[in-house]
Design a protein around this motif. Sequence first.
Motif, PDB file in Angstrom:
ATOM      1  N   ALA A  74      10.345  63.548   9.811  1.00  0.00           N
ATOM      2  CA  ALA A  74       9.041  62.898   9.949  1.00  0.00           C
ATOM      3  C   ALA A  74       8.641  62.194   8.655  1.00  0.00           C
ATOM      4  CB  ALA A  74       7.986  63.930  10.350  1.00  0.00           C
ATOM      5  N   TRP A  75       8.838  62.851   7.516  1.00  0.00           N
ATOM      6  CA  TRP A  75       8.450  62.248   6.245  1.00  0.00           C
ATOM      7  C   TRP A  75       9.306  61.035   5.892  1.00  0.00           C
ATOM      8  CZ3 TRP A  75       4.073  62.488   3.867  1.00  0.00           C
ATOM      9  CH2 TRP A  75       3.236  63.589   4.060  1.00  0.00           C
ATOM     10  N   LEU A  76      10.554  61.057   6.323  1.00  0.00           N
ATOM     11  CA  LEU A  76      11.385  59.868   6.112  1.00  0.00           C
ATOM     12  C   LEU A  76      10.798  58.670   6.856  1.00  0.00           C
ATOM     13  CD1 LEU A  76      15.013  61.320   6.350  1.00  0.00           C
ATOM     14  CD2 LEU A  76      13.915  60.333   4.334  1.00  0.00           C
ATOM     15  N   GLN A  77      10.348  58.913   8.084  1.00  0.00           N
ATOM     16  CA  GLN A  77       9.747  57.818   8.845  1.00  0.00           C
ATOM     17  C   GLN A  77       8.400  57.414   8.251  1.00  0.00           C
ATOM     18  OE1 GLN A  77       9.444  58.381  13.093  1.00  0.00           O
ATOM     19  NE2 GLN A  77       8.095  56.602  13.339  1.00  0.00           N
ATOM     20  N   ILE A  78       7.613  58.407   7.819  1.00  0.00           N
ATOM     21  CA  ILE A  78       6.319  58.100   7.207  1.00  0.00           C
ATOM     22  C   ILE A  78       6.510  57.204   5.988  1.00  0.00           C
ATOM     23  CG2 ILE A  78       4.393  59.112   5.915  1.00  0.00           C
ATOM     24  CD1 ILE A  78       4.662  61.562   7.842  1.00  0.00           C
ATOM     25  N   ALA A  79       7.457  57.571   5.127  1.00  0.00           N
ATOM     26  CA  ALA A  79       7.714  56.771   3.924  1.00  0.00           C
ATOM     27  C   ALA A  79       8.201  55.373   4.286  1.00  0.00           C
ATOM     28  CB  ALA A  79       8.746  57.477   3.043  1.00  0.00           C
ATOM     29  N   ARG A  80       9.026  55.284   5.308  1.00  0.00           N
ATOM     30  CA  ARG A  80       9.588  53.991   5.702  1.00  0.00           C
ATOM     31  C   ARG A  80       8.529  53.070   6.301  1.00  0.00           C
ATOM     32  NH1 ARG A  80      13.162  55.017  10.378  1.00  0.00           N
ATOM     33  NH2 ARG A  80      11.269  54.574  11.572  1.00  0.00           N
ATOM     34  N   ASP A  81       7.607  53.648   7.099  1.00  0.00           N
ATOM     35  CA  ASP A  81       6.650  52.837   7.854  1.00  0.00           C
ATOM     36  C   ASP A  81       5.263  52.777   7.214  1.00  0.00           C
ATOM     37  OD1 ASP A  81       8.734  52.572   9.612  1.00  0.00           O
ATOM     38  OD2 ASP A  81       7.930  53.964  11.107  1.00  0.00           O
ATOM     39  N   LEU A  82       5.106  53.368   6.042  1.00  0.00           N
ATOM     40  CA  LEU A  82       3.785  53.464   5.431  1.00  0.00           C
ATOM     41  C   LEU A  82       3.130  52.102   5.226  1.00  0.00           C
ATOM     42  CD1 LEU A  82       1.611  55.267   4.211  1.00  0.00           C
ATOM     43  CD2 LEU A  82       2.835  55.159   2.021  1.00  0.00           C
ATOM     44  N   GLY A  83       3.934  51.097   4.895  1.00  0.00           N
ATOM     45  CA  GLY A  83       3.374  49.778   4.646  1.00  0.00           C
ATOM     46  C   GLY A  83       2.644  49.194   5.838  1.00  0.00           C
ATOM     47  N   GLY A  84       3.023  49.608   7.040  1.00  0.00           N
ATOM     48  CA  GLY A  84       2.389  49.091   8.245  1.00  0.00           C
ATOM     49  C   GLY A  84       1.204  49.910   8.721  1.00  0.00           C
ATOM     50  N   PHE A  85       0.922  51.031   8.044  1.00  0.00           N
ATOM     51  CA  PHE A  85      -0.200  51.870   8.459  1.00  0.00           C
ATOM     52  C   PHE A  85      -1.522  51.226   8.063  1.00  0.00           C
ATOM     53  CE2 PHE A  85      -3.325  55.058   7.077  1.00  0.00           C
ATOM     54  CZ  PHE A  85      -3.606  55.639   8.306  1.00  0.00           C
ATOM     55  N   ARG A  86      -2.527  51.388   8.912  1.00  0.00           N
ATOM     56  CA  ARG A  86      -3.863  50.905   8.603  1.00  0.00           C
ATOM     57  C   ARG A  86      -4.862  52.027   8.847  1.00  0.00           C
ATOM     58  NH1 ARG A  86      -1.039  47.922   6.711  1.00  0.00           N
ATOM     59  NH2 ARG A  86      -0.865  45.652   6.850  1.00  0.00           N
ATOM     60  N   GLY A  87      -5.590  52.406   7.804  1.00  0.00           N
ATOM     61  CA  GLY A  87      -6.591  53.447   7.986  1.00  0.00           C
ATOM     62  C   GLY A  87      -6.809  54.263   6.734  1.00  0.00           C
ATOM     63  N   ASP A  88      -7.717  55.247   6.832  1.00  0.00           N
ATOM     64  CA  ASP A  88      -8.037  56.117   5.713  1.00  0.00           C
ATOM     65  C   ASP A  88      -7.223  57.403   5.804  1.00  0.00           C
ATOM     66  OD1 ASP A  88      -9.180  57.426   7.850  1.00  0.00           O
ATOM     67  OD2 ASP A  88     -11.259  57.221   7.131  1.00  0.00           O
ATOM     68  N   TYR A  89      -7.620  58.417   5.008  1.00  0.00           N
ATOM     69  CA  TYR A  89      -6.850  59.664   4.990  1.00  0.00           C
ATOM     70  C   TYR A  89      -6.915  60.392   6.327  1.00  0.00           C
ATOM     71  CZ  TYR A  89      -5.482  64.438   3.825  1.00  0.00           C
ATOM     72  OH  TYR A  89      -4.881  65.668   3.818  1.00  0.00           O
ATOM     73  N   THR A  90      -8.074  60.372   6.983  1.00  0.00           N
ATOM     74  CA  THR A  90      -8.176  61.000   8.304  1.00  0.00           C
ATOM     75  C   THR A  90      -7.198  60.353   9.271  1.00  0.00           C
ATOM     76  OG1 THR A  90     -10.496  61.615   7.983  1.00  0.00           O
ATOM     77  CG2 THR A  90      -9.711  61.485  10.249  1.00  0.00           C
ATOM     78  N   GLY A  91      -7.153  59.034   9.243  1.00  0.00           N
ATOM     79  CA  GLY A  91      -6.202  58.335  10.090  1.00  0.00           C
ATOM     80  C   GLY A  91      -4.766  58.619   9.700  1.00  0.00           C
TER      81      GLY A  91
END
Length: 216
Positions: A74-91
């Motif tokens: 999961a963290w590998l995907q999070i790190a890979r896709d982080l640039g496309g995330f939009r939102g705050d810490y809750t999101g």
Amino acid sequence: MGGAGDSRLPAPQNPPDGWRADATADDRLSADVEAAQGGDEQAFRRLYRAVQPPLLRYLYGLVGDDAEDVAAEAWLQIARDLGGFRGDYTGFRRWAATIARNRAMDHARRMRRRPSVSVPVESLERLADNADTASLAVGAMSTAAALELVASLPRDQAEAVLLRAIMGLDARSAGEVLGKRPGAVRTAAHRGLRRLAAQLDRSAQDGPSGTGQASG
């Protein structure tokens, strides 16, 4: 006056973006989300330290002892896709939980199994008291035995309890992870907590193996 001999430093007029004297932990972590998207490795580490413990407990309830392997995916995907995330810490927490759940589902399909655990009654004895349903169940979740017990609930109830009590998501966020309405998540969590409390209560009444006595 603020002359050259004045030793007092003036308050900064423009503090760094996302940081305030009264900033809450979530405010600071929201700033870390943005910084991590810009390549700040320290900010990403802070996000990892904040999210990983509850995420790992959530995954333990889904895939048992394989939780660490699934979390790593999961963290590998999070790190890979982080640039496309939009939102705050809750999101971000909601997004991380969604990714982790998807990886857990993939893992379960590969393994073609779900965790099946046997919880020793004696390990739950000390958890049973006269507390209300919610506090009893949430208090129990500090132990591995109780997480295993949560995993034995019907899947919809187990996931609702894990997302609400372990990940700390509100009903709306948990509903977005599960693809359900907030009301349905609240109902599933409530039923799961009631079932947990009933199981713990029965364990307390039965007593430890070999020491309990039947009454009446």
